[in-house]
Design a protein around this motif. Sequence first.
Motif, PDB file in Angstrom:
ATOM      1  N   ILE A 606       0.862  -1.184   0.000  1.00  0.00           N
ATOM      2  CA  ILE A 606       0.000   0.000   0.000  1.00  0.00           C
ATOM      3  C   ILE A 606       0.899   1.236   0.000  1.00  0.00           C
ATOM      4  O   ILE A 606       1.768   1.378   0.859  1.00  0.00           O
ATOM      5  N   ARG A 607       0.692   2.091  -0.991  1.00  0.00           N
ATOM      6  CA  ARG A 607       1.497   3.327  -1.068  1.00  0.00           C
ATOM      7  C   ARG A 607       0.566   4.518  -1.282  1.00  0.00           C
ATOM      8  O   ARG A 607      -0.306   4.505  -2.150  1.00  0.00           O
ATOM      9  N   ILE A 608       0.761   5.550  -0.461  1.00  0.00           N
ATOM     10  CA  ILE A 608       0.013   6.800  -0.569  1.00  0.00           C
ATOM     11  C   ILE A 608       0.976   7.862  -1.103  1.00  0.00           C
ATOM     12  O   ILE A 608       2.132   7.934  -0.657  1.00  0.00           O
ATOM     13  N   TYR A 609       0.526   8.662  -2.055  1.00  0.00           N
ATOM     14  CA  TYR A 609       1.451   9.642  -2.627  1.00  0.00           C
ATOM     15  C   TYR A 609       0.743  10.942  -2.984  1.00  0.00           C
ATOM     16  O   TYR A 609      -0.474  10.997  -3.145  1.00  0.00           O
ATOM     17  N   GLY A 646      -2.852  10.186  -4.567  1.00  0.00           N
ATOM     18  CA  GLY A 646      -3.099   8.854  -5.085  1.00  0.00           C
ATOM     19  C   GLY A 646      -2.886   7.764  -4.056  1.00  0.00           C
ATOM     20  O   GLY A 646      -2.244   7.959  -3.009  1.00  0.00           O
ATOM     21  N   LEU A 647      -3.445   6.602  -4.375  1.00  0.00           N
ATOM     22  CA  LEU A 647      -3.317   5.416  -3.529  1.00  0.00           C
ATOM     23  C   LEU A 647      -3.054   4.226  -4.430  1.00  0.00           C
ATOM     24  O   LEU A 647      -3.840   3.933  -5.336  1.00  0.00           O
ATOM     25  N   ASN A 648      -1.910   3.555  -4.227  1.00  0.00           N
ATOM     26  CA  ASN A 648      -1.578   2.341  -4.965  1.00  0.00           C
ATOM     27  C   ASN A 648      -1.726   1.142  -4.041  1.00  0.00           C
ATOM     28  O   ASN A 648      -1.130   1.108  -2.957  1.00  0.00           O
ATOM     29  N   VAL A 649      -2.511   0.185  -4.477  1.00  0.00           N
ATOM     30  CA  VAL A 649      -2.731  -1.031  -3.694  1.00  0.00           C
ATOM     31  C   VAL A 649      -2.412  -2.235  -4.564  1.00  0.00           C
ATOM     32  O   VAL A 649      -2.955  -2.373  -5.672  1.00  0.00           O
ATOM     33  N   HIS A 650      -1.495  -3.111  -4.099  1.00  0.00           N
ATOM     34  CA  HIS A 650      -1.120  -4.321  -4.820  1.00  0.00           C
ATOM     35  C   HIS A 650      -1.553  -5.540  -4.006  1.00  0.00           C
ATOM     36  O   HIS A 650      -1.158  -5.695  -2.845  1.00  0.00           O
ATOM     37  N   PHE A 651      -2.371  -6.376  -4.632  1.00  0.00           N
ATOM     38  CA  PHE A 651      -2.842  -7.579  -3.940  1.00  0.00           C
ATOM     39  C   PHE A 651      -1.982  -8.780  -4.332  1.00  0.00           C
ATOM     40  O   PHE A 651      -1.420  -8.835  -5.421  1.00  0.00           O
TER      41      PHE A 651
END
Length: 651
Positions: A606-609, A646-651
């Motif tokens: 999970i990355r917030i930018y 932005g929000l990047n979510v990798h499952f």
Amino acid sequence: RYNVRFNIDTRVSDLLSVGLTSSVSSQYIGQPTGAAPDRTDLSQILRQAEDRIPPTALNKNEDGSWARYIDGNPIYWVEEGGLLEDQISRAMGNAYLELSPLQGLKIRGSAGIDYKYLDRSTHIKQFDYGDGTSQGPNSIAKMNERTMRNLLQLLVTYQHRFGDHDLQLLGGTSREGNQFTHNEASRQNLPNNELTDINAGASAGMANAGYSYQERLGSFFGRANYNYKQRYLAEVDLRYDGSSKFAADQRWGVFPSASVGWRLPEEDFMKSVRFVNNLKLLSSYGSVGNNATGNYQYLPKITLGQDYPFGGTISSGAAQTTSANAVLQWEKSTTFDIGLDAMLFQDKLSFTADYYNRYTDNILTAVPVSTIYGLPAPTINAGAMRNTGVELQLGYREEAGALHYNVSVNAGFNHNNVVRYATPAKAWRIQAAGYPWNAFFGYQNIGKYQTDDQVKNAPKVPGAPVKKGDLMFRDQNGDGIIDGDDRVLLGSDIPGVTFGFNLSLAYRQFDAAVFLQGAADVDQVLNNEVFWPLVNGANAQKMALDRWTPENPHGRFPLPHVDESYNYDVLSSFQVNNSSYLRAKNVQVGYTVPQAVAGALKIEKIRIYFSAQNLFTLTGLQSGVDPESQVDSQYRYPNVKTYTFGLNVHF
């Protein structure tokens, strides 16, 4: 807007691999339209709002009706006007099949398509103002364009190593095609502003048009790459390209190139130099072709609808309306290059230096022709140009505990000069040997007339007599007359220096990146309405307050004129502005949630930018002018700042 992608890439066996990539996308773009007949697009709305209408002008009258200032009211156009709507659809696909029949040998065939469809509707309304005037008529126009590009390619590669020798061979052929169609129809004088169907308009004055073209590019190419002990490197390339834009006997061009390299760390005398991890000397010499010109220029094209009077009546006819050049051929650029790549101190410090000398011959361009020629200027292979320069890059990366960072700077220095030009053109831009391409050409400003004696003894100037406060131009040849023979080189919008800065760093869960870019030794001429006060009924910019008056004889701007255009009718060095700049193109900061927290949520990452584009621009130009724009683009949509969370979510 949406975009859907699909990808397959698989190895069927040791002998065969196949792949398929496809994507489908659609995009809608809408923008307001202005008023007919010549204020219809967004650039005119911006022109009126930014440069023509003074802040004292009314937007609406006391009775609520819309007010008008000369060309209209852009607020009215935006709030109650029509729309230009584009629906852009695109489908792309590429498939390949690769065979490996022998060790080191690969045969790869691929086919790709790119289909683009543009559907445009342009609705222009009629505008009625409180003073009883109107702008119109209203109109509706429909247009569609289809573009189909295809690419077929066959590549054969062979790689073999024997002892200390490495050999790589490549051969292939490709065929590119492009088919384009354009259709449009329009009508005016619809019963009201709300109707948008073509049939609602009057049949009188209706118009329709359509055209299409095809173009092809065929290529045969080969490359041989050899190295000995990863120490001595050599490569030879050959291209044989053919373009449908040229006549059959001028269609094909041969473009060879070769390069050599030397990796010094592999030499015995460098073994003791431990801080050098890699040091490579490179040099190349070769040519490439350019066919960036219109289609069918080698043919005399006939246009229908060229009616003419005969026997007292109008008869339908056809005539040649464009020039033809059957000997048009490839533009060719030949470049000599020598460079150095270095990695030092355990690859922490990197350095690249490159010198190039590029000679472009048979330049494709339209040259000036006399009005008695009777047709538009033809495109010919007009001359030659040389660009020489140096490109440098310096980078450093480091890891200090939890802190990791990478910083690099780059700069390019370029000198452009026209070597030969068939028909020199000397207007406010110049295309002639000995000058940078399309450079600014005009009069040298040497101050302002301050006294009656200076005005009395001034060189003869065409047009209105000069006054105190007007610009003074240098009489370069001393003949007592200011005319075309006194013009000199004033500057160029081709940057002499370009530079950039990149920084990326990470500390624990935090990361940041900064990208700056800029240019120096570059000039720009601002459009008259952008730069000069009161021109053509335009507004005056704040900077024009610093103008010449008897009490302010050293003001920046000359004496303002409302009805006379002596100061700005010609191009002078006063109007050539230094457009050097430094711009923060992108700044981004981010935070990655600790893996323990993400894992507990069954999430891989999970990355917030936060990012900002065009965060700031440092330039000497007046506010609101983009230093990267050209003279004819200063009324376009201004450069904007964009902030993104932005929000990047990798499952």
